[in-house]
Motif scaffolding. Structure first.
Motif, PDB file in Angstrom:
ATOM      1  N   SER A  72       0.826  -1.217   0.000  1.00  0.00           N
ATOM      2  CA  SER A  72       0.000   0.000   0.000  1.00  0.00           C
ATOM      3  C   SER A  72       0.853   1.257   0.000  1.00  0.00           C
ATOM      4  CB  SER A  72      -0.935  -0.006   1.215  1.00  0.00           C
ATOM      5  OG  SER A  72      -0.216   0.199   2.424  1.00  0.00           O
ATOM      6  N   LEU A  73       2.063   1.187   0.563  1.00  0.00           N
ATOM      7  CA  LEU A  73       2.953   2.346   0.556  1.00  0.00           C
ATOM      8  C   LEU A  73       3.370   2.724  -0.868  1.00  0.00           C
ATOM      9  CD1 LEU A  73       5.294   1.519   3.604  1.00  0.00           C
ATOM     10  CD2 LEU A  73       3.391   3.144   3.525  1.00  0.00           C
ATOM     11  N   PHE A  74       3.470   1.740  -1.737  1.00  0.00           N
ATOM     12  CA  PHE A  74       3.801   2.023  -3.134  1.00  0.00           C
ATOM     13  C   PHE A  74       2.732   2.908  -3.778  1.00  0.00           C
ATOM     14  CE2 PHE A  74       6.870  -1.219  -2.509  1.00  0.00           C
ATOM     15  CZ  PHE A  74       7.778  -1.161  -3.553  1.00  0.00           C
ATOM     16  N   PHE A  75       1.472   2.703  -3.391  1.00  0.00           N
ATOM     17  CA  PHE A  75       0.397   3.475  -4.015  1.00  0.00           C
ATOM     18  C   PHE A  75       0.222   4.844  -3.360  1.00  0.00           C
ATOM     19  CE2 PHE A  75      -0.477  -0.919  -5.076  1.00  0.00           C
ATOM     20  CZ  PHE A  75      -0.646  -0.808  -6.450  1.00  0.00           C
ATOM     21  N   VAL A  76       0.481   4.934  -2.065  1.00  0.00           N
ATOM     22  CA  VAL A  76       0.434   6.241  -1.407  1.00  0.00           C
ATOM     23  C   VAL A  76       1.499   7.162  -1.992  1.00  0.00           C
ATOM     24  CG1 VAL A  76       0.796   7.434   0.791  1.00  0.00           C
ATOM     25  CG2 VAL A  76      -0.592   5.372   0.724  1.00  0.00           C
ATOM     26  N   THR A  77       2.644   6.598  -2.366  1.00  0.00           N
ATOM     27  CA  THR A  77       3.748   7.392  -2.913  1.00  0.00           C
ATOM     28  C   THR A  77       3.750   7.408  -4.437  1.00  0.00           C
ATOM     29  OG1 THR A  77       5.197   5.446  -2.790  1.00  0.00           O
ATOM     30  CG2 THR A  77       5.182   6.936  -0.901  1.00  0.00           C
TER      31      THR A  77
END
Length: 505
Positions: A352-357
């Motif tokens: 999910s961090l990949f999509f937040v960034t």
């Protein structure tokens, strides 16, 4: 249950030819799972022949709606009457709906027959998973459930491809009729090779509870499907359905508390494995639908990538999922259910961090990497949740417990689509009316359609395209923050699973 009955059941179960039954269950699962994706590439041809574009989305929704509301009911029936007869009934209904779908002469008929299909699918998938729980020990089940999870990933990948091939070389009706030989083989495998012992006693069916559950959940699902799109959230239809859901749910809870054989025994939710596992399954289901629904919009609308590239970023999720599910079979045996679930929760969080960034400069490979990692997390966590739930209840409760997990996954998909879709629409509308949009009323929600329609005859001027892409970037960023919150909840759920596991097999 008396000791003699238990011994008798075990004697009968040992006669079951497990490899043949497993093959039959895999066929049935594949048949049911692929039906959710194979139709996507055939829909343009179907609409071209039948018309009725206004019912387009209901061809998909009718199937998932009926599958969701019937899954827990079938789970309870399998606990009362045995897995085999309920499984067979599901296959018969599913095949009947499939045959009728192929003979549809209007879009309305197709939607009705998809309801029949979903009515059968509600039995096929959960009962197949429950039979696995009955046939195999905990250690064996960990590996076999991993193979089963691969069926979902494989069907997701090849479904659209198979649908495209059938439409190209034959008629769209064969995407439904191809189920007939698969279903007959699955039914034959269950009839001849699956043997189970069921205690013979008078059964009490909770008709009132089943009816109230059906009405309340159907009302909720229609709200989630239609709300914010076909109907405004404050429309009379939505308000009436919400009232029906609240009243139906209240009466359902009251009925289940006094029924002798409740359709959904409320006490199972006091089981921490079921309460925590199902809650995390709901949020993870919302994550999957959030990425499946809105990642292609980001790739095509913001990054300007092709539909092929957008499809690739999702396909890698369905590659990671079955790989991790297969590995989970070994990690559960080696380190236990809870650590395996935590590995999955951590992977979902990292993904999910990949999509937040995510931003346009990072490109599709960044999105694909995040999608793959989330797929890994889903494979580990979902396998652990299902096995822990099945292992925490006795045979008499395993059907309804397994069905509750699959129901929460389907409900999570509907809730996630409605919630994250609402976030996208609300943020883009706010962007349109803000100072960030210098073109004012020239930009509207329909502008998104023009951006995504790469083959359109009237592409947007460069200035409008830039503004719409900017609005989409901001809006989808909010959606991915929603995915991040869901990932955090899922991770917390894996950490909260009990350390000491019940041994009821």
């Amino acid at each position: 249950m008396s000791q003699s009955v238990i011994v008798k059941r075990k004697a009968i179960v040992r006669k079951t030819h497990r490899p043949m039954v497993l093959a039959a269950l895999v066929l049935a699962m594949f048949m049911s799972a692929i039906e959710m994706t194979i139709i996507s590439t055939a829909m343009p041809s179907i609409v071209g022949e039948l018309g009725g574009f206004s019912l387009y989305s209901w061809v998909f929704s009718a199937f998932t709606l009926m599958q969701a509301v019937t899954t827990p009911i079938y789970g309870k029936l399998s606990d009362l009457f045995g897995r085999k007869p309920i499984f067979m009934i599901g296959i018969v209904i599913f095949l009947s709906g499939s045959i009728l779908c192929g003979f549809s002469t209007s879009m309305f008929m197709l939607v009705i027959f998809r309801v029949i299909q979903g009515f059968g699918a509600g039995a096929v998938q959960p009962i197949a998973m429950t039979i696995i729980g009955d046939m195999y020990t905990v250690e064996e089940r960990a590996k076999v459930q991993g193979y089963f999870s691969s069926v979902f990933g494989i069907s997701s990948v090849i479904g659209p491809l198979v649908g495209g091939i059938i439409v190209h070389y034959s008629h769209w009706s064969w995407i439904f009729w191809m189920n007939v030989p698969l279903g007959l083989l699955a039914a034959a495998g269950a009839i001849f090779f699956l043997h189970e012992g069921v205690e013979k006693k008078k059964r009490s069916i909770d008709y009132a509870g089943s009816g109230l559950f059906f009405v309340s959940i159907t009302s909720l699902m229609v709200v989630l499907i239609q709300g914010g799109g076909a109907w405004r959230w404050t429309s009379p239809q939505i308000l009436a359905l919400l009232l029906a859901f609240v009243l139906g749910a209240a009466l359902f809870l009251k009925q289940e508390g006094r029924a002798s054989e409740p359709m959904m025994p409320l006490h199972i939710w006091r089981n921490r494995f079921i309460a925590i596992g199902n809650t995390a399954t709901l949020t993870s289901g919302a994550i999957v639908i959030g990425l499946s629904s809105f990642l292609p919009t980001y790739i095509q609308g913001v990054m300007g990538g092709s539909a092929f590239i957008a499809g690739f970023t999702l396909t890698v999720m369905t590659v990671g999922w079955p790989i991790a599910a297969w590995l989970a079979g070994f990690t559960i045996i080696k380190i236990g259910i809870r650590p395996t679930a935590v590995i999955g929760g951590i992977a979902i969080f990292i993904g999910s961090l990949f999509f937040v960034t995510l931003d346009p400069s990072k490109g599709p490979m960044w999105a694909g990497a995040g999608s793959f990692i989330i797929g890994i997390g889903m494979g580990f966590s979902n396998s652990a949740f299902l096995i822990s739930i099945q292992n925490s209840v006795p045979w008499q409760m395993r059907g309804v417990a397994t069905a509750s997990n699959m129901f929460m996954r389907l409900l999570g998909s509907s809730v996630g689509a409605a919630l994250l879709g609402g976030v996208l629409n609300l943020r883009f509308k706010r962007f349109i009316s803000s100072n960030e949009n210098p073109l004012g009323d020239v930009i509207s929600m329909n502008s998104i359609n023009q951006v995504l329609n790469s083959s359109g005859s009237h592409p947007l001027p460069a200035e409008q395209l830039h503004i719409v892409q900017r609005g989409l970037t901001i809006s989808l960023h909010q959606v991915y923050w929603g995915v991040f919150v869901l990932a955090v909840i899922t991770l917390i759920g894996t950490l909260m699973l009990p350390k000491i596991e019940s041994k009821t097999d």
